[in-house]
Write an enzyme that holds these catalytic residues in place. Structure first.
Site, PDB file in Angstrom:
ATOM      1  N   GLU A 169     -16.145  -1.854  -2.951  1.00  0.00           N
ATOM      2  CA  GLU A 169     -14.931  -2.265  -4.254  1.00  0.00           C
ATOM      3  C   GLU A 169     -15.417  -2.492  -5.258  1.00  0.00           C
ATOM      4  O   GLU A 169     -14.515  -2.975  -6.174  1.00  0.00           O
ATOM      5  CB  GLU A 169     -13.678  -1.860  -3.529  1.00  0.00           C
ATOM      6  CG  GLU A 169     -13.449  -0.626  -2.678  1.00  0.00           C
ATOM      7  CD  GLU A 169     -11.442  -0.841  -2.290  1.00  0.00           C
ATOM      8  OE1 GLU A 169     -11.276  -1.315  -2.822  1.00  0.00           O
ATOM      9  OE2 GLU A 169     -11.596   0.813  -2.164  1.00  0.00           O
TER      10      GLU A 169
ATOM     11  N   TYR B 269       0.976  -1.184  -0.167  1.00  0.00           N
ATOM     12  CA  TYR B 269      -0.069   0.201   0.141  1.00  0.00           C
ATOM     13  C   TYR B 269       0.994   1.358   0.410  1.00  0.00           C
ATOM     14  O   TYR B 269       0.390   2.663   0.401  1.00  0.00           O
ATOM     15  CB  TYR B 269      -1.127  -0.160   0.711  1.00  0.00           C
ATOM     16  CG  TYR B 269      -2.133  -0.767   0.493  1.00  0.00           C
ATOM     17  CD1 TYR B 269      -1.663  -1.755   1.142  1.00  0.00           C
ATOM     18  CD2 TYR B 269      -3.420  -0.520   0.280  1.00  0.00           C
ATOM     19  CE1 TYR B 269      -3.088  -3.130   0.350  1.00  0.00           C
ATOM     20  CE2 TYR B 269      -4.431  -1.793   0.230  1.00  0.00           C
ATOM     21  CZ  TYR B 269      -4.488  -2.670   0.311  1.00  0.00           C
ATOM     22  OH  TYR B 269      -5.332  -3.531   0.506  1.00  0.00           O
ATOM     23  N   GLN B 270       2.110   1.059  -0.167  1.00  0.00           N
ATOM     24  CA  GLN B 270       3.298   1.864  -0.758  1.00  0.00           C
ATOM     25  C   GLN B 270       3.235   2.800   0.083  1.00  0.00           C
ATOM     26  O   GLN B 270       3.437   4.470  -0.482  1.00  0.00           O
ATOM     27  CB  GLN B 270       2.678   3.039  -1.789  1.00  0.00           C
ATOM     28  CG  GLN B 270       2.299   1.868  -3.081  1.00  0.00           C
ATOM     29  CD  GLN B 270       1.230   2.371  -4.295  1.00  0.00           C
ATOM     30  OE1 GLN B 270       0.239   2.524  -4.278  1.00  0.00           O
ATOM     31  NE2 GLN B 270       2.495   3.157  -4.803  1.00  0.00           N
TER      32      GLN B 270
ATOM     33  N   TRP C  51      -8.495   6.461   2.468  1.00  0.00           N
ATOM     34  CA  TRP C  51     -10.025   7.614   3.248  1.00  0.00           C
ATOM     35  C   TRP C  51      -9.640   6.924   4.625  1.00  0.00           C
ATOM     36  O   TRP C  51     -10.310   7.349   5.667  1.00  0.00           O
ATOM     37  CB  TRP C  51     -10.483   7.612   2.912  1.00  0.00           C
ATOM     38  CG  TRP C  51     -10.807   5.989   2.692  1.00  0.00           C
ATOM     39  CD1 TRP C  51     -10.474   4.677   1.861  1.00  0.00           C
ATOM     40  CD2 TRP C  51     -12.658   5.430   2.748  1.00  0.00           C
ATOM     41  NE1 TRP C  51     -11.807   4.220   1.652  1.00  0.00           N
ATOM     42  CE2 TRP C  51     -12.497   3.928   2.711  1.00  0.00           C
ATOM     43  CE3 TRP C  51     -13.807   6.516   3.438  1.00  0.00           C
ATOM     44  CZ2 TRP C  51     -13.925   3.680   3.278  1.00  0.00           C
ATOM     45  CZ3 TRP C  51     -14.877   6.013   4.247  1.00  0.00           C
ATOM     46  CH2 TRP C  51     -14.562   3.821   3.417  1.00  0.00           C
ATOM     47  N   ASP C  52      -8.565   5.619   4.576  1.00  0.00           N
ATOM     48  CA  ASP C  52      -8.523   5.214   5.867  1.00  0.00           C
ATOM     49  C   ASP C  52      -7.885   6.280   6.835  1.00  0.00           C
ATOM     50  O   ASP C  52      -8.099   6.006   7.712  1.00  0.00           O
ATOM     51  CB  ASP C  52      -6.745   3.642   6.233  1.00  0.00           C
ATOM     52  CG  ASP C  52      -7.602   2.566   4.876  1.00  0.00           C
ATOM     53  OD1 ASP C  52      -8.541   3.634   3.787  1.00  0.00           O
ATOM     54  OD2 ASP C  52      -7.281   1.547   5.006  1.00  0.00           O
TER      55      ASP C  52
ATOM     56  N   LYS D 170     -18.392  -5.322  -0.862  1.00  0.00           N
ATOM     57  CA  LYS D 170     -17.314  -5.700  -0.507  1.00  0.00           C
ATOM     58  C   LYS D 170     -16.537  -5.778   1.454  1.00  0.00           C
ATOM     59  O   LYS D 170     -16.389  -6.642   1.845  1.00  0.00           O
ATOM     60  CB  LYS D 170     -15.938  -4.575  -1.080  1.00  0.00           C
ATOM     61  CG  LYS D 170     -14.663  -5.919  -0.087  1.00  0.00           C
ATOM     62  CD  LYS D 170     -13.446  -4.837  -1.297  1.00  0.00           C
ATOM     63  CE  LYS D 170     -12.228  -5.296  -0.732  1.00  0.00           C
ATOM     64  NZ  LYS D 170     -11.269  -3.727  -1.588  1.00  0.00           N
ATOM     65  N   GLN D 171     -17.862  -4.470   1.057  1.00  0.00           N
ATOM     66  CA  GLN D 171     -17.387  -4.006   3.101  1.00  0.00           C
ATOM     67  C   GLN D 171     -19.122  -3.109   2.807  1.00  0.00           C
ATOM     68  O   GLN D 171     -19.461  -2.702   2.338  1.00  0.00           O
ATOM     69  CB  GLN D 171     -16.748  -3.370   3.102  1.00  0.00           C
ATOM     70  CG  GLN D 171     -16.384  -1.968   2.127  1.00  0.00           C
ATOM     71  CD  GLN D 171     -14.836  -1.881   1.520  1.00  0.00           C
ATOM     72  OE1 GLN D 171     -14.271  -2.189   0.843  1.00  0.00           O
ATOM     73  NE2 GLN D 171     -14.266  -0.287   2.961  1.00  0.00           N
TER      74      GLN D 171
END
Lengths: 777, 777
Positions: B481, B333-334, B339-340, B596-597
């Site tokens: 997503e 995740y770089q 938005w987390d 997904k969520q």
């Protein structure tokens, strides 16, 4: 003259093969078909059955067998005939064939075959001379007429009649069969599963030469009815005529009686008389639609062949049926109309037989409720025409049919909900029909309602960008079907604005000239004048993709030029499986600029006066190399635009390519797991357009019929017929002249122009206008 | 206390494994990591190297090695130590282990290991007692401090220093290495390939117990620098301390000097002194963020563990760096913010350490230009924040990274261009920060500009439907997503309207109170007052998905309820390969209602007062069973909403599930071919929220801090700290009381409410409010 390997023509009015090719059953079954707009009968042999793709596809018999594909039925084969010679069943797959010829005469729509058959040797040599022919009557559309001659030194047995074992693409459409024998004819009645349509086939036959049968017996099976005839040895050839008739309960109240009576009546008349009546109709058709091309027999033959298929695919007899994208050549594309109908098939009729063009458009009016339902179901208003339009006009395009060949998983396509240009395409064609015919009655009765409802749909689909002060169309599928889910497709937006303009013009016309009809219509469809204000706003503010002042390019859709720039040949290397669909959602073309087919060029073809030549050229030069021509609709569009641009060789090459899509079998029959074979009727229909509207560049501009011919260099004289507002014109074009002859029976004179020369062509007059060959458009 | 197989805690402040598990290198490397917001050092063993996923991830070192993934660098490992006992290299993979323990003390961030190692038997038994520990200093963020003890009856050799062979996820980030030895320390200098950032690691060590080395040698390799020490047999344990320091040229002008000096200084101070200074910082942190849960030691331990990871992931020392979605646990995740950061990590800081919350938001202001660039590049205005935000705020989310595992072909994802809710999420958080802190200076300096630019972006993204008189948001990717390319996602549209409201409120506030600053800002960003009119129009007319009056349901996006209704367990049966991505474009969830969520539930979580309980319940009941929880962000949201709805058991289960995402290793490490392992910092950050904002249901409404506790039944007393506008509150909740204590050092009193009871809590006072256990919310 040889057209290609195993494909010949002698007079330019037929094609012939001289070698039987068992690999081409599917293709030749379509290419050599006969038909009449009510039914299509595949180019198969009398003794063939399901496994050889025998099929007689009958219009107006839509049925969904598997719950996915609503398609036309193929009916029991009433022209079945199996000869048995000296105890050996005649079969082109066994033994050997001599003097084999199979031809399709497209002058009169006759399929014929001759051969000398030698049975596979076991003991004594068994051989027979066979000749058979058939046509689908244009005098009685429910009738197929056939003739069979066979001669042998051995005893002959014949089984003929109705064979229920025919090809059906997607399942069993009939919930019941009932086979009956009358004294003089055989009948098989069937009932479709979904709607309970009764479809009846009758068969009659008569011996017209040779010995009398030694025995005769009728054999009924569940879905078949045969007559078995046995003949003793004879020196005389055996000559049989036989007749198949088809009626459905969508045609008449009692299809069984009608079919039997038609078969009996045919038997009474006999082949020859039926053939003469049939030919008379063809003569009338060809008088309107034949194009003569002196100096290029190949092009002439190909053009006639394509015109033939456009004619037999078209239900010219009725105003309630569509032209199928595969005509009646098979069940592919569901016997249903796509935009092909208006844009590719119809223009030939518009200028040669406008009554037929009218009927096709009335069909669209009859399906308005289906289009309204589709719009409603998807949350829009007005008329969102079906992408795949059958009898009712409700959308019959399944959401899933392509299969990802790599995973076997079905792909959701969005032809049915995102390819919205179908509606403006129809509005465009309504207006084109009116402009050419001035058929006001049509506009009042049908056209106005259609274009109003289409405008309403566009209003409900459009989004207004307030920050940019423009209307946009979002999530589209333009003509280029590899790129779904695009915004502001140049073609779609232009067509949408044009459709709004058509609605406004129609509104104003009715307001001025027929206020009462307008009021009536407004009441009937519940319109209010605010809606017209919105059309005016939209007409001003629909976003039209601009011409880049530097490059002259029109972007196919928002962001197109940001996609990877690669050519189709290079892109193809990325295929993992040759059967992969290149398009959405994850095909190889999606992230690239490779287009399936003409898109910006399609816009030029329909709006030739909207952009200057430099713009057309810049875009042609850019887009053509990036076009894969993965659709049969593509080469024709580039042919037309190339002709206008003076790209003579390219135009000619694309013309030939378009005209041989079927004959040279250049398109794949299966894509993403779905059978898409059969006659490409759009390519057939557009052939006439390429010559008349492309090479001759005939267009109606402000009531003037303008020609700007740029014929291929080797074409000496091209002759065709055009009808315009009661004027019946014969047009003859040489490299430096154009002659217009208006028949004495013309009802009006017409203003014509050839390049800059203008002339008023009165009934019964002939005018020749000379010109230098133009240097460029 | 056992938490699960091979996972224990003794005091509730550490986790411990009692068996070495070679299968869990990747997971345990993250779970047992130490860090301090500047660097993260994986939970690996001193003698390990690249193949055991050794990595020290350093913030602010973004580099793209492979042209696709811009990520943080893992630097050479300055805590490398390989012991060799009696000629046998100590390895936990060989020989046998006795009395093995490895623990992570999260009270003070210490990783330690003890074991007795017996070498694989060849001749005489070789064994050693080993004990090592390390911590990432919170006193000097550039420093890691370690200690190693080993005792054996055999001669011991030690190689320690800087090992350049470390794990790097996507390629080689350093274009050069240079290893040097100083008298008292080793140094490896590297330079990143993309931006030429110099990153320097220094190492120093000292012997603090045991024999002196018989020999000592320095060995330099291309990317490594080691010190080899050989010891004779000894009865005394060998005790070593060693220190690693890291500086980059983004930190200081001369990182080589700084690193060497830090290592030397550490050596001078020694482990114990460094540890004491370090612990003092941790004590401050825990004073704010520790939650005590009497009656549920498991929950308490898990919550602390998650809080630990939220703390060490957060670059609390600076206002120019993001909280990575995997923190500094690895390069996945770089090292970038999603938005987390605002929605999951930040709220804990907002209520416990608002300075840190402020810094995180100032980071978003510092990246405004990146957000403006992204908007511009995609044809929008204003600030479209990066979905994946690194140092500059330019979008670093690659367009392609998931691979279709069935074909091996890359999938174009649209996280970077369609998941627009990131911008309103930030506006929401800016306002939430301001509402909680009343930090007007922040709004003037940073917040106003951000929310204005976000509003501008939303204006430029929105489409106006004139026929429906509303603004719509089209082609979205909401929190769920699996469904890309959707319209009017309920969450996104609501958040967008809220963001417009925030911009308007901020505008009005500045207009009234700080007109000069407003004028300055307006000039700086080139705004005009028409824009504010448009915000007003949009605020009225943004389409908010309605609550169905029959069912109480809010449709997740247009057409959601038309999708196939299937449950995740059944849907899973359709997988061809377990590694398939379920989402866009052609994954199994796309045509279904399986999310997904949390998506509609996410809206409730952020706007708890927007919908009544019945609506929340109806939607929870509908959507939760259809949610696959394929994102670590999902269970927490349902935990919070379930707590509010009185679904106690569900809330508790989701809390535990969310809090054990990493510890129980429940999420897959690879999806669609991409490594997505590492610490799920959002799930860590949200654990505090579940307890305080979910179970205790603390929310700020009209300047009043309201509590409506619905704690799990077996929780006796829950204690936590909250800071609000200068008031420092200790909160203690029992099943029927809530006690508020405001520290004497509080700077203000605060209005509080527990259910319907209200109280003003002045500095230095304590109030206990009693309540009956509520029957339902």
């Amino acid at each position: 003259m040889q057209l290609r390997e195993n494909l010949y023509t002698r007079t330019g009015w037929e094609i012939e093969e001289q070698r039987f090719d068992a690999e081409q059953l599917v293709t030749n079954g379509s290419n050599y078909m006969v038909g009449n707009g009510y039914l299509g009968y595949r180019g198969t042999f009398p003794e063939w059955t399901r496994s050889e793709y025998v099929g007689c596809t009958v219009s107006d018999t839509y049925d969904s067998a598997d719950g996915t594909w609503k398609e036309l039925c193929t009916v029991p084969n009433g022209l079945y005939l199996q000869a048995t010679i000296g105890g050996r069943r005649l079969s082109v797959f066994e033994g050997s064939l001599e003097a084999y010829r199979r031809s399709l005469d497209f002058r009169y729509g006759v399929h014929s075959r001759t051969l000398r058959w030698i049975a596979p040797e076991e003991s004594d040599a068994v051989c027979a001379e066979v000749s058979d022919r058939r046509f689908a009557s244009y005098d009685n559309l429910h009738l197929l007429v056939a003739r069979y001659e066979v001669q042998s030194a051995h005893p002959i047995q014949i089984r003929l009649g109705i064979d229920g074992e025919v090809w059906s693409l997607n399942g069993e459409h009939f919930s019941s069969y009932s086979a009956r024998a009358h004294q003089d004819c055989l009948v098989v009645e069937t009932v479709t599963g979904e709607y309970g349509v009764s479809v009846v086939v009758a068969h009659a036959c008569r011996l017209v030469g040779g010995p009398r049968p030694a025995s005769e017996e009728v054999r009924l099976e569940e879905r078949s009815a045969y007559r078995d005839l046995a003949f003793e040895r004879s020196d005389q050839p055996l000559e049989l005529e036989y007749y198949m008739s088809v009626y459905s309960s969508n045609d008449v109240a009692d299809p069984a009686a009608a079919a039997a009576e038609a078969a009996r009546a045919a038997m009474r008349s006999g082949y020859q008389e039926l053939y003469q009546r049939h030919c008379a109709v063809w003569d009338q058709k060809w008088a309107r639609s034949a194009v003569q091309i002196e100096g290029d027999a190949t092009a002439e033959t190909l053009l006639r062949y394509n015109t033939y298929h456009n004619l037999i695919a078209t239900p010219a007899h009725t105003d309630h049926l569509p032209i199928g994208a595969r005509g009646l050549s098979c069940q592919a594309y569901q016997g249903a109309a796509f935009w092909d109908q208006e844009i590719f098939n119809l223009p030939m009729f518009l200028f040669t037989d406008p009554t037929v063009a009218r009927r096709i458009l009335v069909y669209r009016h009859r399906t308005l409720d289906g289009a309204r339902k589709k719009a409603r179901d998807l949350g829009y208003r007005g008329a969102f025409y079906a992408w795949v339009s059958g009898d009712s006009g409700e959308e019959i395009c399944p959401s899933y049919f392509f299969v990802d060949v790599l995973s076997g998983r079905k792909i959701r396509n969005h032809f049915n909900d995102w390819q919205i240009h179908i509606s403006p395409d129809i509005a465009f064609t309504v207006w084109r029909y009116y402009a050419v015919t001035e058929d006001l009655q049509f506009m009042l009765e049908y056209g106005a309602e259609m274009v109003f409802e289409i405008a309403r749909f566009l209003v409900s689909h459009a989004y207004f960008k307030r920050d940019k002060n423009r209307f946009e169309f979002i999530r589209l599928l333009g003509p280029d079907e590899y790129h779904e889910n695009v915004d502001n497709n140049a073609f779609t937006n232009y067509m949408a604005r044009h459709a709004i303009w058509v609605a406004l013009r129609t509104w104003e016309m009715l307001e001025e000239q027929h206020p009462q009809r307008l009021e009536e219509l407004v009441r009937a469809i519940g319109m209010n004048s605010d809606e017209v204000d919105e059309w005016r706003a939209m007409h001003k503010l629909i976003y039209i993709k601009p011409v880049d002042p530097q490059t002259g390019l029109i972007e196919q859709f928002d962001g197109f030029f940001q996609l990877e720039d690669i050519l189709p040949g290079d892109l193809q290397q990325r295929l993992i499986d040759p059967g992969e669909y290149w398009g959405w959602p994850n095909g190889i073309a999606v992230p690239t600029q490779v287009a399936k087919q003409a898109d910006v060029a399609q816009l030029f073809m329909l709006h030739p006066d909207a952009y200057d030549t430099a713009t057309m050229r810049a875009n042609y030069d850019y887009y053509e190399p990036r076009t894969q021509h993965g659709s049969s609709l593509s080469p024709s569009v580039y042919a037309v635009v190339a002709a206008w641009l003076g790209y003579s060789q390219k135009a000619y090459d694309f013309f030939i390519r378009s005209a041989t899509v079927d004959l040279f079998n250049t398109n794949k029959a299966v894509s993403g797991g779905t059978f898409i074979g059969g006659i490409h009727t759009a390519a057939c229909g557009v052939a006439w357009q390429i010559v008349v509207m492309g090479f001759a560049d005939m267009r109606l501009v402000n009531d003037e019929l303008r020609f700007s011919p740029r014929m291929p260099q080797h074409w000496q004289t091209v002759r065709f017929y055009v009808e315009l507002r009661g004027a019946k014109l014969s047009v003859a074009i040489t490299p430096n002249s154009l002659t217009l002859n208006s028949e004495a029976s013309s009802q009006a004179s017409v203003a014509c122009a050839v390049f800059e020369s203008r002339v008023q062509v009165a009934p019964g007059t002939t005018h020749t206008l000379r010109f230098d060959e133009p240097a460029g458009r």
